[in-house]
Design an enzyme around this catalytic site. Sequence first.
Site, PDB file in Angstrom:
ATOM      1  N   SER A 182       0.747  -1.126   0.036  1.00  0.00           N
ATOM      2  CA  SER A 182       0.182   0.069  -0.053  1.00  0.00           C
ATOM      3  C   SER A 182       0.877   1.267  -0.123  1.00  0.00           C
ATOM      4  CB  SER A 182      -0.956   0.100   1.155  1.00  0.00           C
ATOM      5  OG  SER A 182      -0.049  -0.282   2.355  1.00  0.00           O
ATOM      6  N   HIS A 210      -5.190  -3.393  -2.713  1.00  0.00           N
ATOM      7  CA  HIS A 210      -4.706  -2.149  -3.801  1.00  0.00           C
ATOM      8  C   HIS A 210      -4.651  -2.894  -5.170  1.00  0.00           C
ATOM      9  CE1 HIS A 210      -4.283   0.970  -0.833  1.00  0.00           C
ATOM     10  NE2 HIS A 210      -3.853   0.060  -0.121  1.00  0.00           N
ATOM     11  N   LYS A 240     -11.448   0.548  -2.197  1.00  0.00           N
ATOM     12  CA  LYS A 240     -10.523   1.256  -2.797  1.00  0.00           C
ATOM     13  C   LYS A 240     -10.858   1.421  -4.269  1.00  0.00           C
ATOM     14  CE  LYS A 240      -7.373   0.230   0.761  1.00  0.00           C
ATOM     15  NZ  LYS A 240      -7.741   1.197   1.680  1.00  0.00           N
TER      16      LYS A 240
END
Length: 384
Positions: A182, A210, A240
């Site tokens: 991250s 991610h 995300k």
Amino acid sequence: MSSLDTFATEKLSQLKRRSLLRTLVETTRTDDIWAVRNGRRLLSFSCNDYLNFSHHPAIKAAARAAVEHYGVGAGASRLVTGNHPLFAELESKLARLKGAEAACVFGSGYLANTGIIPTLTGSSDLVLIDELAHSCMMAGGKLSGGRMLTFRHNDLAHLEELLVRHRADHRHALIATDGVFSMDGDLAPLHGLAALAKTHDAWLLSDDAHGIGVVGGGRGSSFADGAKADVPLQMGTLSKAIGGYGGYLCASQPVIDLIKSRSRTFVYSTGLPPASAAAAIAALDLIESDPDYAALPVAKARLFTRRLNLPGAVSPIVPIVIGDAKAALEASRALEDQGFLVVAIRPPTVPPGTARLRVAFTARHPAAEVERLADAIQPYIPSP
Ligand SMILES: Cc1ncc(COP(=O)(O)O)c(C=O)c1O
């Protein structure tokens, strides 16, 4: 002053002295790439909304329809009365995307990791975690009560050394890593980790917070090299690239059944609100139908790294490591003066001495703005 307030006040002044005090800044995100802070409109390179789905019209419409139909909250744990019908659809879409048998949706990614790891491992077990893995993996490892060791970042030789030394003394072993890191944006060597896991009878857990939606054609880091890596526990978040909120685990049916029956953060926490589930379903449909769109955030990151002669980006995240926390804050402020929001990331989120600007790219960042940001950041690139 009470001893409690004295404790808090002293802690706060220590943090302030070290430039490590964190404060909340009200930020309005009115559309997909702009943010308003202190009355100024800034182009944000600090959101994990990689596909700009938090403001996508079809996704917002799906969330609104779910509110109308099912209300704003799940009302209880999913095992009580919170299991609204959208969960089954969301879980089957997640499992399909990830090439897994089944899935379990949690309230958040943090809740997922702090639930999964202690459900699968206990005091007789070994938990090996990459030193740069996300804080919630570390928290999950601690909650397991097992022997938790960290291995050097992406260092297969070090992991092997630890397995050779410690595996035989434990009943089970779990290897845990971020799929996309991250704060560094690099990828875990999942094929190598899977091979070590197989040799040493360990279970591999990857956190694809991610990766989902943006690498491996949108299917995530297990698919980044083309061939699917053998990762039996693929965890991630819906907060995300998916644009909303929630966490998940994709795994075999027995593992998912066990998690749904025993994971404390699943059993004892309210189910995800219907609107979040509906938004995630709509987002997954868009990802599946348009893998070219999913490739855009990494393409924008590559444009940035090319302009700065940095190693080519492999994810939407590019760190510019500055070192000193105060200097990182000053760099962030200087970029803000030029109309960019690039938040400084400081310890303990990153190791001491590695405070940085963490630049996150999204599908809809205009190429010209990416280049303008690269030119503005150039003075902060450390010399080799
Ligand atoms: C790698 C990683 N895992 C897990 C999480 C937690 O996910 P969530 O925000 O859904 O709780 C984050 C979010 O910051 C993350 O970066």
